[in-house]
Design a protein around this motif. Structure first.
Motif, mmCIF file in Angstrom:
data_model
loop_
_atom_site.group_PDB
_atom_site.id
_atom_site.type_symbol
_atom_site.label_atom_id
_atom_site.label_comp_id
_atom_site.label_asym_id
_atom_site.label_seq_id
_atom_site.Cartn_x
_atom_site.Cartn_y
_atom_site.Cartn_z
ATOM 1 N N TYR A 1 0.856 -1.183 0.000
ATOM 2 C CA TYR A 1 0.000 0.000 0.000
ATOM 3 C C TYR A 1 0.895 1.238 0.000
ATOM 4 N N GLN B 1 0.890 5.542 0.890
ATOM 5 C CA GLN B 1 0.196 6.636 1.569
ATOM 6 C C GLN B 1 0.836 7.954 1.168
ATOM 7 N N ARG C 1 -1.090 13.310 3.930
ATOM 8 C CA ARG C 1 -2.432 13.683 4.416
ATOM 9 C C ARG C 1 -3.539 12.883 3.741
ATOM 10 N N GLN C 2 -3.209 11.676 3.302
ATOM 11 C CA GLN C 2 -4.216 10.806 2.715
ATOM 12 C C GLN C 2 -4.204 9.448 3.403
ATOM 13 N N GLY C 3 -5.223 8.671 3.127
ATOM 14 C CA GLY C 3 -5.249 7.294 3.588
ATOM 15 C C GLY C 3 -4.378 6.423 2.699
ATOM 16 N N LEU C 4 -4.355 5.136 2.992
ATOM 17 C CA LEU C 4 -3.559 4.209 2.209
ATOM 18 C C LEU C 4 -4.321 3.780 0.957
ATOM 19 N N LEU D 1 -4.073 0.843 -2.360
ATOM 20 C CA LEU D 1 -3.428 -0.389 -2.797
ATOM 21 C C LEU D 1 -2.563 -0.136 -4.028
ATOM 22 N N PHE E 1 3.862 0.851 2.529
ATOM 23 C CA PHE E 1 3.640 -0.170 3.548
ATOM 24 C C PHE E 1 3.500 -1.537 2.903
ATOM 25 N N PHE F 1 0.619 -4.891 9.145
ATOM 26 C CA PHE F 1 1.415 -3.959 8.368
ATOM 27 C C PHE F 1 2.832 -3.865 8.902
ATOM 28 N N LYS G 1 6.235 -1.290 9.324
ATOM 29 C CA LYS G 1 6.288 0.065 9.869
ATOM 30 C C LYS G 1 6.351 1.144 8.789
#
Lengths: 115, 114
Positions: A36, A38, A41-44, A46, A90, A105, A107
């Motif tokens: 994934y 990121q 300031r966003q989500g993850l 795919l 990630f 996940f 780190k």
């Protein structure tokens, strides 16, 4: 128990250079494997995933990853990075757990692409 | 396509306060998740829910409560905020919760406790 190790917390590469981000996993059975990304300031989101077949899987934006059962690895690669690839990446592994699945996940690896 | 909306985007609380984070999804997904993201520690699962009114504890459930009263929404409550706590809480959803599924994430709620 399953776990994920991403040994490189921060990676800097020059624009146009190749990239490899490493991921090692520990699991009692062959898990489902994911990368994934990121953006700030966003989500993850795919990038790609693997659960069987050809060990090299293609993802979005020119990314690919190679699964190695013997090395318990799922490294991410890109032939030529762009400044817009700067983000946190990630690696994740998933196993079925009862009525749901458990996604573990690493780190994360923060990639900086320099001009 | 769909979207996951998390509110609020920023949450500032006082030590000991009860704080609630909300998540809405319009994917019509059955399974929803709450993850906590700390800098340098990756994501850790707090709670997940495979259907309306179902709750399953993750690895980090102590200190949190969750609620899934509708299929489209999943709330997380910090029962007693800890001083100096700073983290991003990410909500996610997937179709059924099987191992091979993709998770779709919201953009997060950033928590600061004074």
């Amino acid at each position: 128990a399953q776990s994920v190790t991403q040994p490189d917390a921060r990676v800097t590469v020059s624009e146009g250079a190749s990239l490899q981000l490493r991921c090692k996993y520990s699991s009692s059975v062959t898990p489902y494997l994911f990368w994934y990304v990121q953006y700030p300031r966003q989500g993850l989101q795919l990038l790609l995933k693997y659960y069987s077949g050809d060990p090299v899987v293609q993802g979005v934006n020119g990314f690919e990853a190679e699964f190695s059962k013997s090395n318990s690895s799922f490294h991410l690669r890109k032939a030529s990075v762009h400044w817009s690839d700067s983000a946190v990446y990630f690696c994740a592994v998933s196993q079925q757990q009862g009525t749901g699945s458990k996604l573990s996940f690493g780190k994360g690896a923060k990639l900086t692409v320099s001009p | 396509g769909g979207i996951i909306t998390q509110t609020p985007k920023f949450l500032i609380g006082q030590e000991g306060q009860k704080l609630t984070l909300k998540c809405q999804q319009n994917f019509n997904h059955d399974t929803m998740y709450w993850y906590r993201q700390d800098s340098g520690k990756g994501l850790r699962l707090i709670y997940y829910s495979i259907t309306e009114n179902d709750l399953q504890k993750g690895d980090l459930s102590e200190g949190y409560d969750a609620s899934r009263e509708k299929k489209s929404s999943f709330s997380l409550t910090v029962t007693s905020a800890q001083k100096n706590e700073m983290a991003v809480f990410l909500c996610a959803s997937s179709t059924w919760g099987f191992s091979a599924e993709t998770l779709y994430f919201g953009s997060g709620t950033r928590l600061t406790v004074l």
